[in-house]
Design an enzyme around this catalytic site. Structure first.
Site, PDB file in Angstrom:
ATOM      1  N   CYS A   1     -20.741  34.479  56.863  1.00  0.00           N
ATOM      2  CA  CYS A   1     -19.832  33.598  57.606  1.00  0.00           C
ATOM      3  C   CYS A   1     -19.360  32.395  56.787  1.00  0.00           C
ATOM      4  O   CYS A   1     -18.228  31.927  56.957  1.00  0.00           O
ATOM      5  CB  CYS A   1     -20.492  33.133  58.897  1.00  0.00           C
TER       6      CYS A   1
ATOM      7  N   HIS B   1     -17.875  26.467  60.901  1.00  0.00           N
ATOM      8  CA  HIS B   1     -18.383  26.019  59.602  1.00  0.00           C
ATOM      9  C   HIS B   1     -17.291  25.231  58.866  1.00  0.00           C
ATOM     10  O   HIS B   1     -16.186  25.739  58.647  1.00  0.00           O
ATOM     11  CB  HIS B   1     -18.781  27.215  58.731  1.00  0.00           C
TER      12      HIS B   1
END
Length: 348
Positions: free
Chosen positions: A151, A243
């Site tokens: 990710c 993120h």
């Protein structure tokens, strides 16, 4: 065309995102969900502690959960499997499905760097999918395994692919990663509230190696890693999803901040898949230096896009920030796109 799909590890955080994203998908029909032996035989509603921000689809809620073995889904006539298993489990389980001839699009981290396994972001390196032919020859199975990257890697690499035209030579990245990336029980509240954790086990190596494979060249037999030097520092912070990453890049050329912004904005990538955003990378200008932010920008393009900003020149090159939704674009959505690519390229 309708493709029947199954989810391996359907009750976990990423498995639930798969179910959310597959609801009303134009091509995929969910036919099977699997979990541990303890959950097998229960309805999905009974087996899953649902945590996604939309309701469980009614038809999925009443599906019977199968055990995560080829025998468990043998009667479901499944064309494609999505895997969200923990890597240790996936390393044992996925080969059994592949040997039975299943095609698996996997979010699990095992085998991402294997020489004969395509590690793919469809907008970036769709041609790497043809490693499947090498894989079948080497491993002697009729199935096919494709992986999506970590990710944190998938947040950064689309921006790097867009600016690689300037002769990318070096990348330094520091991440601010959401707690959902660790799974629901991965980080306790006592660890993360009023805190930041400056280490995520294995994450730095994944970013440093996976990015070079994704940006590498495939010659029909193997992938040569991109020769850029990549170093990462990975940190966990108390945001739920999204993120945020601070990237420092050096180039053979001397692009201006506007050159870099325009390269990212105009980057179209490859293919026209159902779940791929119309504009992959949204870029903020100098007038909004405080963006992107996780809470405000993680749902760009329904969570499937990348957002960049803060592009500036430095003495050595440039710096900028980038952001993606880690459980959508960074996990289930990435595998979903790879599944769409497998269909488009005739592997399903």
């Amino acid at each position: 065309m309708s493709v029947r799909v199954g989810i391996l590890g359907a009750t976990g955080a990423v498995g639930q995102r798969f179910i959310q994203l597959l609801d009303d998908h134009p091509t995929f029909d969910l036919a099977a969900v699997t979990a541990s032996a303890e959950s097998a035989g229960e309805t999905y509603r009974e087996a899953a502690k649902w945590r996604v921000d939309t309701p469980i689809p009614d038809d999925v809620a009443e599906m019977e959960v199968a055990e995560t073995t080829p025998a468990g889904i043998a009667d479901d006539d499944v064309d494609l499997l999505f895997s969200s298993l923990p890597s240790g489990v996936a390393a044992e389980v996925e080969p059994a499905f592949l040997e039975e001839g299943y095609v698996v699009s996997s979010n699990s981290s095992n085998d991402r760097m294997a020489a004969d396994v395509p590690l793919t972001i469809p907008e970036i390196n769709p041609g790497h999918l043809d490693l499947i032919e090498v894989q079948r020859d080497e491993r002697g199975w009729d199935g096919a395994l494709v992986k999506n990257p970590n990710c944190s890697t998938i947040t950064m690499v689309p921006t790097l692919a867009a600016i690689d035209e300037f002769g990318l030579e070096s990348v330094r990245v520091s991440t601010l990663q959401a707690v959902s990336g660790a799974g629901y029980s991965g980080v306790t509240s006592m660890e993360i509230i009023d805190n930041a954790i400056p280490h995520i086990g294995g994450e730095e190596e994944k970013m440093e190696t996976e990015s070079r494979k994704l940006l590498g060249e495939f010659d029909g037999a193997e992938v040569s890693l991109h020769d850029a030097d990549v170093a990462a520092s990975c940190n966990r912070i108390p945001t739920l999803d999204g993120h945020l990453e601070n990237v420092f890049a050096e180039f053979a050329d001397d692009p201006s901040p506007e050159d870099l912004r325009e390269a990212m904005r105009s980057f179209e990538g490859a293919g026209d898949l159902p779940s791929s955003p119309d504009q992959l990378i949204k870029v903020y200008g100098d007038d909004e230096p405080e963006r992107p932010q996780p809470r405000l920008d993680r749902t760009y393009a329904d969570g499937m896009g990348i957002v960049a900003g803060g592009v500036q020149s430095t003495d050595a090159g440039a710096k900028y920030n980038c952001l993606a939704h880690n459980t959508i674009r960074g996990a289930a959505g990435a595998s979903l796109l790879n599944g769409e690519l497998l269909v488009e390229e005739g592997y399903v």
